[in-house]
Design an enzyme around this catalytic site. Structure first.
Site, PDB file in Angstrom:
ATOM      1  CB  CYS A  85      -0.958  -0.005   1.185  1.00 45.55           C
ATOM      2  SG  CYS A  85      -2.237  -1.278   1.037  1.00 45.55           S
ATOM      3  CG  HIS A 130     -12.487   9.177 -11.529  1.00 46.87           C
ATOM      4  ND1 HIS A 130     -13.767   8.953 -11.091  1.00 46.87           N
ATOM      5  CD2 HIS A 130     -12.166   8.153 -12.338  1.00 46.87           C
ATOM      6  CE1 HIS A 130     -14.223   7.832 -11.632  1.00 46.87           C
ATOM      7  NE2 HIS A 130     -13.254   7.321 -12.396  1.00 46.87           N
ATOM      8  CD  GLU A 182      -8.297   1.254   1.993  1.00 39.55           C
ATOM      9  OE1 GLU A 182      -7.669   0.254   1.573  1.00 39.55           O
ATOM     10  OE2 GLU A 182      -7.761   2.144   2.674  1.00 39.55           O
TER      11      GLU A 182
END
Length: 126
Positions: free
Chosen positions: A26, A70, A115
């Site tokens: 991550c 985005h 997530e």
């Protein structure tokens, strides 16, 4: 004791992030289709029987998540000094939504951020 209603809305946005200081995958840029669930406590109903209009909640959530959708969360002003973890994203949304929706009779009670299915964080204040 007076009763309390709690309504909720669910939505989603897509965004990337990377966790600075994290020892693992991550730490590299990666993306998620973030799911968001916002809960609102209502202490009074209007004449129609509504505590807060779902449309008003959805509009507020959309306005705030539109700025996250985005994008690279690390570049967002809210995450310049903290990692854009699920925990910090949930806290950011909670505080932003509270400034839009909290009043004498309604209060953002909890924001959950996922997530991925089965992995997320929730934030609330007591």
């Amino acid at each position: 004791m007076a009763g309390v209603f709690e309504i909720y809305v669910k939505t989603h946005f897509s965004a990337a992030h990377a966790l600075t200081g994290y020892d693992g995958d991550c730490s590299r840029i990666h993306g998620h289709n973030w799911m968001v669930e916002v809960s609102i406590q209502c202490r009074k109903l209007d004449d129609v029987g509504i505590g807060i209009d779902f449309k008003d909640v959805k509009d507020a959530v959309e306005e705030i998540t539109q700025g996250l959708d985005h994008c690279m969360l690390n570049d967002h002003p809210a995450f310049q000094s903290v990692n854009p973890t699920s925990e910090n994203v949930a806290m950011f949304l909670y505080k932003q939504l509270g400034s839009h929706l909290n009043n004498e009779y309604t209060k953002v009670s909890r924001v959950k951020v996922f997530e991925a299915p089965g992995a997320g964080a929730a934030y609330w204040e007591e």
